[in-house]
Design a protein around this motif. Structure first.
Motif, PDB file in Angstrom:
ATOM      1  N   ARG A 172       1.625   9.053  -1.366  1.00 67.72           N
ATOM      2  CA  ARG A 172       0.608   8.133  -1.250  1.00 67.72           C
ATOM      3  C   ARG A 172      -0.522   8.188  -2.134  1.00 67.72           C
ATOM      4  NH1 ARG A 172       1.109  10.451   3.691  1.00 67.72           N
ATOM      5  NH2 ARG A 172      -0.935  11.403   4.498  1.00 67.72           N
ATOM      6  N   GLU A 189      -0.042   7.732  -5.755  1.00 67.41           N
ATOM      7  CA  GLU A 189       0.256   6.456  -5.955  1.00 67.41           C
ATOM      8  C   GLU A 189      -0.934   5.561  -5.813  1.00 67.41           C
ATOM      9  OE1 GLU A 189       2.600   5.650  -7.762  1.00 67.41           O
ATOM     10  OE2 GLU A 189       3.692   7.444  -7.736  1.00 67.41           O
ATOM     11  N   ARG A 190      -1.877   5.604  -4.895  1.00 67.49           N
ATOM     12  CA  ARG A 190      -3.265   5.172  -4.861  1.00 67.49           C
ATOM     13  C   ARG A 190      -4.085   5.196  -5.986  1.00 67.49           C
ATOM     14  NH1 ARG A 190      -3.970   6.658   1.132  1.00 67.49           N
ATOM     15  NH2 ARG A 190      -2.713   4.980   2.194  1.00 67.49           N
ATOM     16  N   ALA A 241       0.954  -1.157   0.065  1.00 70.30           N
ATOM     17  CA  ALA A 241       0.099  -0.061   0.086  1.00 70.30           C
ATOM     18  C   ALA A 241       0.970   1.212   0.166  1.00 70.30           C
ATOM     19  CB  ALA A 241      -0.930   0.197   1.223  1.00 70.30           C
ATOM     20  N   SER A 297      -2.452   3.335  -8.967  1.00 70.40           N
ATOM     21  CA  SER A 297      -2.578   1.939  -8.738  1.00 70.40           C
ATOM     22  C   SER A 297      -3.922   1.485  -9.233  1.00 70.40           C
ATOM     23  CB  SER A 297      -2.117   1.249  -7.454  1.00 70.40           C
ATOM     24  OG  SER A 297      -3.111   1.846  -6.301  1.00 70.40           O
TER      25      SER A 297
END
Length: 91
Positions: A70, A73-74, A64, A77
């Protein structure tokens, strides 16, 4: 821990460095690496511009995204955001 990510040259999709530094499409398939190994893998995939476009590292915790990038990248993804807008679109 870190993961190497990039875009695939052939179609622009988000990819990750998986087992044996092969490109994989899902973050769950990506190799999670310590700092030293991550730098080695990054250098290796950077030498493969026919597959990996603009590779870079980002921090993870159990596959994660974590750290300062973050949210970005979330979103990456989760896959393309095109086509996820309200029905009717711009006309």
């Amino acid at each position: 821990m870190k993961i190497v990510t990039a875009n695939r040259l052939s179609d622009g999709r988000v990819i990750y460095a998986g087992v044996d530094n092969q490109p994989v499409e899902h973050i769950d398939q990506a190799s999670v690496l310590n700092d030293t190994a991550a730098e080695v893998v990054l250098a290796e995939v950077a030498g493969r511009p026919d597959v990996f476009v603009n590779p870079y590292l980002f921090e993870v915790q159990d596959h994660a995204p974590s750290g300062r990038d973050r949210l970005k990248e979330r979103i990456r993804s989760a896959g393309p955001t095109v086509g996820h807008s309200v029905a009717g679109g711009v006309g």
